[in-house]
Design an enzyme around this catalytic site. Structure first.
Site, PDB file in Angstrom:
ATOM      1  CD  GLU A   1      36.132  12.915 -20.169  1.00 30.37           C
ATOM      2  OE1 GLU A   1      36.378  11.711 -20.291  1.00 30.37           O
ATOM      3  OE2 GLU A   1      35.174  13.343 -19.508  1.00 30.37           O
TER       4      GLU A   1
ATOM      5  CB  THR B   1      44.865   7.115 -14.432  1.00 26.71           C
ATOM      6  OG1 THR B   1      45.831   6.758 -15.421  1.00 26.71           O
ATOM      7  CG2 THR B   1      45.563   7.185 -13.089  1.00 26.71           C
TER       8      THR B   1
ATOM      9  CB  CYS C   1      20.756   2.051  -7.556  1.00 30.84           C
ATOM     10  SG  CYS C   1      20.862   2.264  -9.345  1.00 30.84           S
TER      11      CYS C   1
HETATM   12  S1  SF4 Z   1      23.463  -3.192 -10.255  1.00 29.55           S
HETATM   13 FE1  SF4 Z   1      21.663  -2.142 -11.032  1.00 29.55          FE
HETATM   14  S2  SF4 Z   1      20.510  -1.532  -9.210  1.00 29.55           S
HETATM   15 FE2  SF4 Z   1      22.567  -2.047  -8.539  1.00 29.55          FE
HETATM   16  S3  SF4 Z   1      23.668  -0.083  -8.539  1.00 29.55           S
HETATM   17 FE3  SF4 Z   1      24.024  -1.033 -10.553  1.00 29.55          FE
HETATM   18  S4  SF4 Z   1      22.440  -0.221 -11.900  1.00 29.55           S
HETATM   19 FE4  SF4 Z   1      21.809   0.200  -9.786  1.00 29.55          FE
END
Ligand code: SF4
Length: 364
Positions: free
Chosen positions: A24, A30, A194
């Protein structure tokens, strides 16, 4: 981070805090791919808190050479001694010297709230939020914050705490850090993959990479530093150890200092040698000129070979000064820019380039 935690983030059993703490601190300024070989070398040299606490500061700094921000190494070392002393005091435990409360970690040098929270959640699965650079970016995007993260820290801390899964803080914080490191990257975030896409205001805006918003960049101050590689009649060179304060505190370097406006560089070097070491030297040809950028300034080092004329070197602005043979230089921890000077000196003298030259190339 898998290498640090043995890939055991799914479980809730305590993990050894020592390798996590070291990682950590190394990761504070870095990137992971730069940190990994240093972390492995560190764990091989100082595999436990006891061995780090017992180590000489010189050896600790030498191992850190090339990683930059050397105060981190000194603070790890001081922290190890602090933990060892607390463990040996009444009420302490030599078999388990590790704090379980945030305050215990914050009392160690160089540990802020995010590092402390990360260690506590990683090692003990305790519910503490984190807010490192990657997490700031993810959270600022999640809410499409109109302000730079540095000017909205309170709100981002509250959000990190609100989102934290109290049943599985270790797994949640690791997932959040991984999201920032792998998908929600600074440029071209992979929003299509995501899991938070449906809740992300930056994604909904159509321009996720425009977040976090930034303040206008400021011009970094630029300085020219005259440096003297001073040699005596025995072929030794003069080095000095910086005072312990500041970014490069405790490291060794070749003497020198800032060029005054309108001052020829030869005069700068003569003056600095006189003011900082109380010696007179003849400034000869240029050895190397190089630039090095720190986070807050850019420096150009103009390095000349010098011949010592008179005066016993005095540490007027340093901890100590020493004459050493050029092949001994690698036994001393130097900042990255000085490591490149050593490489140039070794090349000039026909010596085999060693580890110092390598450190100069790989330094942050
Ligand atoms: S901008 Fe929002 S949707 Fe895109 S990767 Fe980041 S958290 Fe996920």
């Amino acid at each position: 981070m898998v290498c640090v935690h043995g890939g055991r983030f799914g479980g809730t059993e305590p993990l050894d805090p020592y390798p996590i703490w070291v990682a950590e601190v190394m990761l504070q300024q870095t990137q992971l791919q730069v940190v990994l070989p240093y972390w492995r070398r560190w764990m091989a040299a100082f595999p436990s808190l006891e061995l780090l606490a017992a180590a000489e500061e010189h050896d600790v700094l030498l191992l850190w050479q090339g990683l930059g921000y050397y105060a981190r190494a000194r603070r790890l070392h001081q922290g190890a001694r602090q933990l060892r002393e607390a463990a040996a005091a009444p009420g302490g435990s030599t078999t388990d010297p590790w704090p379980r409360a945030l305050e215990g970690w914050l009392a160690l040098p160089g540990i802020g709230r995010s590092t402390a929270g990360s260690i506590l959640s990683s090692a003990f699965d305790l519910p503490h939020p984190i807010l490192d650079g990657n997490v700031k970016r993810v959270l600022a995007r999640l809410i499409a914050s109109p302000r730079p993260p540095a000017r909205q820290l309170k709100g981002l801390w509250q959000l990190s705490e609100l989102l934290l899964d109290p049943q599985r803080p270790r797994a949640f914080n690791q997932a959040l850090m991984d999201l920032g490191a792998t998908l929600c990257t600074p440029r071209n975030p992979s929003c299509g993959a995501c899991p938070w896409r449906g809740h992300c205001a930056a994604y909904a805006s159509g321009a996720p990479a425009a977040y976090p918003v930034k303040d206008a960049p400021r011009e970094l101050p630029f300085q020219v530093i005259g440096v003297g590689v001073v040699r005596n009649g025995a072929g030794e060179v003069l080095i000095d150890q910086r005072l312990n304060e500041g970014l490069l505190g405790g490291l060794w370097e070749f003497p020198g200092g800032k060029q005054e406006p309108g001052e020829p560089i030869v005069a700068t070097i003569e003056r600095e040698l006189r003011e900082e070491l109380a010696i007179e030297a003849e400034v000869g040809e240029e050895l190397i000129s190089l630039e090095h950028a720190y986070s807050h300034k850019r420096l150009r080092f103009v390095v000349h070979l010098c011949t010592w004329l008179s005066g016993e070197p005095q540490p007027l602005a340093s901890q100590q000064v020493r004459w050493v043979r050029p092949e001994q230089l690698e036994e001393f921890p130097f900042p990255a820019a000085n490591a490149r000077i050593i490489a140039a000196l070794q090349a000039r003298l026909g010596l085999e380039p060693g580890r110092a030259a390598h450190a100069g190339r790989s330094a942050a």
